[in-house]
Design an enzyme around this catalytic site. Structure first.
Site, PDB file in Angstrom:
ATOM      1  N   GLU A  59      52.200  -0.472  -4.905  1.00 65.67           N
ATOM      2  CA  GLU A  59      52.447  -1.895  -5.167  1.00 65.67           C
ATOM      3  C   GLU A  59      53.090  -2.534  -3.938  1.00 65.67           C
ATOM      4  O   GLU A  59      53.985  -1.944  -3.322  1.00 65.67           O
ATOM      5  CB  GLU A  59      53.386  -2.043  -6.371  1.00 65.67           C
ATOM      6  CG  GLU A  59      53.686  -3.506  -6.682  1.00 65.67           C
ATOM      7  CD  GLU A  59      54.700  -3.684  -7.814  1.00 65.67           C
ATOM      8  OE1 GLU A  59      54.376  -3.343  -8.959  1.00 65.67           O
ATOM      9  OE2 GLU A  59      55.811  -4.153  -7.513  1.00 65.67           O
ATOM     10  N   TYR A 105      52.977 -11.021  -8.147  1.00 62.33           N
ATOM     11  CA  TYR A 105      52.854 -12.473  -8.151  1.00 62.33           C
ATOM     12  C   TYR A 105      54.251 -13.037  -8.354  1.00 62.33           C
ATOM     13  O   TYR A 105      55.004 -12.527  -9.194  1.00 62.33           O
ATOM     14  CB  TYR A 105      51.934 -12.907  -9.294  1.00 62.33           C
ATOM     15  CG  TYR A 105      51.438 -14.319  -9.142  1.00 62.33           C
ATOM     16  CD1 TYR A 105      50.335 -14.602  -8.351  1.00 62.33           C
ATOM     17  CD2 TYR A 105      52.094 -15.376  -9.780  1.00 62.33           C
ATOM     18  CE1 TYR A 105      49.886 -15.899  -8.189  1.00 62.33           C
ATOM     19  CE2 TYR A 105      51.647 -16.672  -9.627  1.00 62.33           C
ATOM     20  CZ  TYR A 105      50.547 -16.930  -8.832  1.00 62.33           C
ATOM     21  OH  TYR A 105      50.098 -18.220  -8.681  1.00 62.33           O
TER      22      TYR A 105
HETATM   23  P1  FAD Z   1      55.633  -9.059 -22.600  1.00 59.76           P
HETATM   24  O1  FAD Z   1      54.770  -7.885 -22.834  1.00 59.76           O
HETATM   25  O2  FAD Z   1      55.203 -10.362 -23.168  1.00 59.76           O
HETATM   26  O3  FAD Z   1      57.099  -8.691 -23.148  1.00 59.76           O
HETATM   27  C1  FAD Z   1      58.226  -9.505 -22.890  1.00 59.76           C
HETATM   28  C2  FAD Z   1      59.229  -9.367 -24.026  1.00 59.76           C
HETATM   29  O4  FAD Z   1      58.712  -9.975 -25.221  1.00 59.76           O
HETATM   30  C3  FAD Z   1      59.548  -7.923 -24.410  1.00 59.76           C
HETATM   31  O5  FAD Z   1      60.887  -7.865 -24.811  1.00 59.76           O
HETATM   32  C4  FAD Z   1      58.619  -7.657 -25.584  1.00 59.76           C
HETATM   33  O6  FAD Z   1      59.104  -6.654 -26.451  1.00 59.76           O
HETATM   34  C5  FAD Z   1      58.528  -9.017 -26.257  1.00 59.76           C
HETATM   35  N1  FAD Z   1      57.183  -9.284 -26.825  1.00 59.76           N
HETATM   36  C6  FAD Z   1      55.992  -8.949 -26.276  1.00 59.76           C
HETATM   37  N2  FAD Z   1      54.989  -9.413 -27.042  1.00 59.76           N
HETATM   38  C7  FAD Z   1      55.550 -10.060 -28.068  1.00 59.76           C
HETATM   39  C8  FAD Z   1      55.009 -10.774 -29.175  1.00 59.76           C
HETATM   40  N3  FAD Z   1      53.693 -10.895 -29.363  1.00 59.76           N
HETATM   41  N4  FAD Z   1      55.890 -11.339 -30.056  1.00 59.76           N
HETATM   42  C9  FAD Z   1      57.228 -11.229 -29.871  1.00 59.76           C
HETATM   43  N5  FAD Z   1      57.793 -10.560 -28.838  1.00 59.76           N
HETATM   44  C10 FAD Z   1      56.958  -9.995 -27.940  1.00 59.76           C
HETATM   45  N6  FAD Z   1      57.194  -9.989 -12.700  1.00 59.76           N
HETATM   46  C11 FAD Z   1      56.742 -10.951 -11.858  1.00 59.76           C
HETATM   47  O7  FAD Z   1      57.233 -12.100 -11.900  1.00 59.76           O
HETATM   48  N7  FAD Z   1      55.725 -10.688 -10.970  1.00 59.76           N
HETATM   49  C12 FAD Z   1      55.119  -9.466 -10.890  1.00 59.76           C
HETATM   50  O8  FAD Z   1      54.203  -9.281 -10.100  1.00 59.76           O
HETATM   51  C13 FAD Z   1      55.599  -8.420 -11.754  1.00 59.76           C
HETATM   52  N8  FAD Z   1      55.050  -7.174 -11.722  1.00 59.76           N
HETATM   53  C14 FAD Z   1      55.515  -6.199 -12.578  1.00 59.76           C
HETATM   54  C15 FAD Z   1      54.922  -4.912 -12.537  1.00 59.76           C
HETATM   55  C16 FAD Z   1      55.363  -3.911 -13.389  1.00 59.76           C
HETATM   56  C17 FAD Z   1      54.716  -2.535 -13.312  1.00 59.76           C
HETATM   57  C18 FAD Z   1      56.404  -4.178 -14.320  1.00 59.76           C
HETATM   58  C19 FAD Z   1      56.884  -3.089 -15.235  1.00 59.76           C
HETATM   59  C20 FAD Z   1      56.976  -5.443 -14.375  1.00 59.76           C
HETATM   60  C21 FAD Z   1      56.544  -6.472 -13.516  1.00 59.76           C
HETATM   61  N9  FAD Z   1      57.104  -7.758 -13.541  1.00 59.76           N
HETATM   62  C22 FAD Z   1      56.658  -8.740 -12.667  1.00 59.76           C
HETATM   63  C23 FAD Z   1      58.228  -8.076 -14.450  1.00 59.76           C
HETATM   64  C24 FAD Z   1      57.758  -8.736 -15.766  1.00 59.76           C
HETATM   65  O9  FAD Z   1      57.138  -9.967 -15.489  1.00 59.76           O
HETATM   66  C25 FAD Z   1      58.990  -8.956 -16.660  1.00 59.76           C
HETATM   67  O10 FAD Z   1      59.535  -7.740 -17.065  1.00 59.76           O
HETATM   68  C26 FAD Z   1      58.807  -9.903 -17.849  1.00 59.76           C
HETATM   69  O11 FAD Z   1      60.088 -10.246 -18.362  1.00 59.76           O
HETATM   70  C27 FAD Z   1      58.003  -9.319 -19.005  1.00 59.76           C
HETATM   71  O12 FAD Z   1      56.661  -9.260 -18.737  1.00 59.76           O
HETATM   72  P2  FAD Z   1      55.676  -8.446 -19.754  1.00 59.76           P
HETATM   73  O13 FAD Z   1      54.306  -8.635 -19.266  1.00 59.76           O
HETATM   74  O14 FAD Z   1      56.169  -7.082 -19.957  1.00 59.76           O
HETATM   75  O15 FAD Z   1      55.918  -9.324 -21.070  1.00 59.76           O
END
Ligand code: FAD
Length: 287
Positions: A19, A49
């Site tokens: 990454e 991003y």
């Molecule tokens: P989600 O899967 O939506 O989860 C977020 C929170 O909401 C969690 O607590 C989850 O339990 C809860 N949740 C999920 N779905 C639901 C639902 N349907 N109803 C109610 N609650 C729900 N950030 C950046 O800004 N840019 C990047 O490029 C970036 N790359 C990353 C790469 C990796 C490998 C990882 C692990 C993280 C990365 N992040 C990045 C960080 C990420 O954006 C944050 O952790 C963000 O807060 C959550 O994103 P997520 O896609 O996991 O969200």
């Protein structure tokens, strides 16, 4: 090559990916680092991003990495974006011949916490990408639970929604205690999640980096790391050497216990990641 094919390729063991993040200015230095990392045959390089929709010149960088004959996987952040904007970005990505994306919600800006967006969670983005494109989709997983989740199980229940919506692989938040990862993958299996779970490995480079990461996420710092952060607080070279040794031991344990891939958070530097991969080289692991 799509994520599904990448992780079912029995000739690669382990499956390596890196990454990187878009630098603020010139890409030259990063591209030089990527050229060094290319010799480890990464299956792809993922490009982060910026939070709050700040992608800068991401697309240009993706094309420049692709020009080095390396597959790329852009990260897509949906929070604060619209279906229209995401859709046009997806079209551009597919037209450029990119096959995989990492679908993320992103962090909600402090002043927009109670807003209703086009996409409120990553599972909605996965569903949208699945409907609109032929892209293969990775999602984020948190071995110690996401920082907003009350506990690991409720976070895993939400992860299930991303998998049900069509995710092909899970990339984890970094962790320093492998037991957290093994416990996580065990619970995922018990919950019927059978797609590849790829551990995120971040070599320790500086105390500042660790302080920042632990302020943003739930990451346990083992005592040995705390001791060495203190011991080498004025000796960055020795701290980096400790970080390389620590991550090497971590990766060997992961591989010995059957983990098929390693995803390195390189911090745009090739040195530590290269050393770790050199340390892993041997008859057993095809690196
Ligand atoms: P989600 O899967 O939506 O989860 C977020 C929170 O909401 C969690 O607590 C989850 O339990 C809860 N949740 C999920 N779905 C639901 C639902 N349907 N109803 C109610 N609650 C729900 N950030 C950046 O800004 N840019 C990047 O490029 C970036 N790359 C990353 C790469 C990796 C490998 C990882 C692990 C993280 C990365 N992040 C990045 C960080 C990420 O954006 C944050 O952790 C963000 O807060 C959550 O994103 P997520 O896609 O996991 O969200």
């Amino acid at each position: 090559m799509k994520l599904k094919e990448i992780y079912s390729d029995k000739n690669s063991n382990p499956i390596i990916s890196f990454e990187v993040f878009p630098p603020n200015s010139d890409f030259t230095k990063l591209l030089e680092e990527i050229k060094i990392l290319k010799k480890y045959n990464p299956k792809f390089i993922s490009l982060t991003y910026g939070a709050g929709g700040k992608g800068g010149r991401s697309f240009e960088l993706l094309q420049q990495i692709k020009a080095l004959e390396i597959n790329v996987m852009p990260h897509f952040i949906c929070i604060t974006s619209t279906k229209e904007r995401i859709n046009s970005a997806l079209i551009k990505i597919e037209q450029a011949g990119i096959e995989n994306v990492l679908a993320l919600r992103g962090d909600i800006p402090e002043d927009e916490k109670n807003k209703d967006f086009d996409f409120n969670h990553a599972n909605e983005l996965v569903e949208f990408i699945k409907k609109q494109t032929n892209l293969s989709i990775g999602v984020a997983g948190y071995p110690e639970g996401h920082i907003e989740s009350p506990d690991l199980i409720s976070d895993i229940n939400n992860l299930k929604k991303k998998v049900a919506a069509g995710a092909d692989a899970i990339y984890t938040q970094l962790f320093f205690n492998n037991e957290k990862f093994f416990n996580y993958t065990e619970i995922l299996k018990e919950n019927g999640i059978n797609i590849p779970v790829i551990p995120g490995i971040m070599p320790i480079i500086s105390s500042k980096q660790i302080a920042k990461m632990t302020s943003l996420a739930k990451i346990t710092i083992p005592k040995i790391i705390r001791t060495n952060l203190e011991k080498y607080k004025d000796d960055p070279k020795s701290l980096q050497a400790f970080g390389i040794d620590y991550a090497t031991t971590q990766c060997l344990d992961l591989l010995e216990k059957g983990t098929i891939g390693l995803h390195f958070f390189t911090l745009n530097k090739s040195f530590s990641t290269s050393k770790i991969l050199d340390n892993l080289k041997g008859e057993k692991w095809k690196i």
